[in-house]
Design a protein around this motif. Structure first.
Motif, PDB file in Angstrom:
ATOM      1  N   PHE A  37      64.117  33.445  48.360  1.00 44.89           N
ATOM      2  CA  PHE A  37      63.777  32.736  49.696  1.00 44.89           C
ATOM      3  C   PHE A  37      62.375  32.287  49.999  1.00 44.89           C
ATOM      4  O   PHE A  37      61.694  33.053  49.423  1.00 44.89           O
ATOM      5  N   ARG A  38      62.289  31.210  50.924  1.00 46.40           N
ATOM      6  CA  ARG A  38      60.839  30.948  51.228  1.00 46.40           C
ATOM      7  C   ARG A  38      60.782  30.601  52.725  1.00 46.40           C
ATOM      8  O   ARG A  38      61.741  30.306  53.382  1.00 46.40           O
ATOM      9  N   GLN A  39      59.559  30.831  53.278  1.00 52.62           N
ATOM     10  CA  GLN A  39      59.506  30.569  54.785  1.00 52.62           C
ATOM     11  C   GLN A  39      57.900  29.818  54.736  1.00 52.62           C
ATOM     12  O   GLN A  39      57.076  30.452  54.666  1.00 52.62           O
ATOM     13  N   ARG A  45      63.320  30.469  57.268  1.00 52.91           N
ATOM     14  CA  ARG A  45      63.697  30.983  56.160  1.00 52.91           C
ATOM     15  C   ARG A  45      64.592  30.043  55.446  1.00 52.91           C
ATOM     16  O   ARG A  45      65.438  29.708  55.962  1.00 52.91           O
ATOM     17  N   GLU A  46      64.528  29.801  54.171  1.00 54.04           N
ATOM     18  CA  GLU A  46      65.197  28.920  53.106  1.00 54.04           C
ATOM     19  C   GLU A  46      65.591  29.565  51.975  1.00 54.04           C
ATOM     20  O   GLU A  46      64.705  29.957  51.306  1.00 54.04           O
ATOM     21  N   ASN A  93      55.628  31.527  51.979  1.00 53.74           N
ATOM     22  CA  ASN A  93      55.672  33.022  51.529  1.00 53.74           C
ATOM     23  C   ASN A  93      57.212  33.002  51.152  1.00 53.74           C
ATOM     24  O   ASN A  93      58.126  32.678  51.706  1.00 53.74           O
ATOM     25  N   TYR A  94      57.282  33.575  49.767  1.00 53.54           N
ATOM     26  CA  TYR A  94      58.247  33.759  48.997  1.00 53.54           C
ATOM     27  C   TYR A  94      58.801  35.218  49.040  1.00 53.54           C
ATOM     28  O   TYR A  94      58.068  35.979  48.762  1.00 53.54           O
ATOM     29  N   TYR A  95      60.071  35.469  49.160  1.00 53.33           N
ATOM     30  CA  TYR A  95      60.680  36.667  49.481  1.00 53.33           C
ATOM     31  C   TYR A  95      61.994  36.644  48.290  1.00 53.33           C
ATOM     32  O   TYR A  95      62.775  35.753  48.104  1.00 53.33           O
ATOM     33  N   GLY A 110      72.002  32.602  53.430  1.00 55.42           N
ATOM     34  CA  GLY A 110      71.557  34.055  54.193  1.00 55.42           C
ATOM     35  C   GLY A 110      72.674  34.843  54.291  1.00 55.42           C
ATOM     36  O   GLY A 110      72.555  35.832  55.158  1.00 55.42           O
ATOM     37  N   TRP A 116      65.429  43.034  51.400  1.00 53.98           N
ATOM     38  CA  TRP A 116      64.474  42.156  51.558  1.00 53.98           C
ATOM     39  C   TRP A 116      63.209  42.524  50.743  1.00 53.98           C
ATOM     40  O   TRP A 116      62.776  43.810  51.064  1.00 53.98           O
ATOM     41  N   GLY A 119      57.086  39.920  50.616  1.00 55.78           N
ATOM     42  CA  GLY A 119      56.743  38.535  50.342  1.00 55.78           C
ATOM     43  C   GLY A 119      55.682  38.493  49.604  1.00 55.78           C
ATOM     44  O   GLY A 119      54.788  39.268  49.564  1.00 55.78           O
TER      45      GLY A 119
END
Length: 126
Positions: A37-39, A45-46, A93-95, A110, A116, A119
């Motif tokens: 995911f990324r924000q 968050r996507e 930021n990638y998670y 999601g 999680w 990041g």
């Protein structure tokens, strides 16, 4: 003893590549659905890319199709995101994340996230 730790982020020029890694300590990774995911600044968050442990099917957000590849090494308990042809809009930021009993699209929406990472920052800029 359970932990997800991302690495591999940094500053890269447009058109460049990065490979993100996520080490899943204390998990039997093969039973988990995996995802990235990324924000981005000012955005929610996507879900970028996810992979089901049940059928092996993959999901990629339309914005990254053809440029990003998700993979896993269960023996090393590591998740990867290979990113190519990077664009400024990939800055975020990638998670990494784990889920159970989800198909890839559902996870990237999601649902079912159980863990999680903290990041890692990816900045695409000239």
């Amino acid at each position: 003893q359970l932990q997800l730790v991302e690495s591999g982020g940094g500053l890269v020029q447009p058109g460049g590549s990065l490979r993100l890694s996520c080490v899943a300590s204390g998990f039997t990774l093969d039973v988990y659905d995996i995802g990235w995911f990324r924000q981005a600044p000012g955005k929610g968050r996507e879900g970028v890319s996810c992979a089901s442990a049940h059928d092996g099917r993959l999901y990629y957000a339309d914005s990254v199709k053809g440029r990003f590849t998700i993979s896993r090494d269960n023996a090393e308990s590591t998740i990867y995101l290979q990113m190519s042809s990077l664009k400024p809009e990939d800055t975020a930021n990638y998670y990494c994340a784990l889920a159970r009993w989800r198909d890839a699209e559902s996870m990237c929406a999601g649902h079912g996230i159980t863990e999680w990472g903290q990041g890692t920052q990816v900045t695409v800029s000239s």
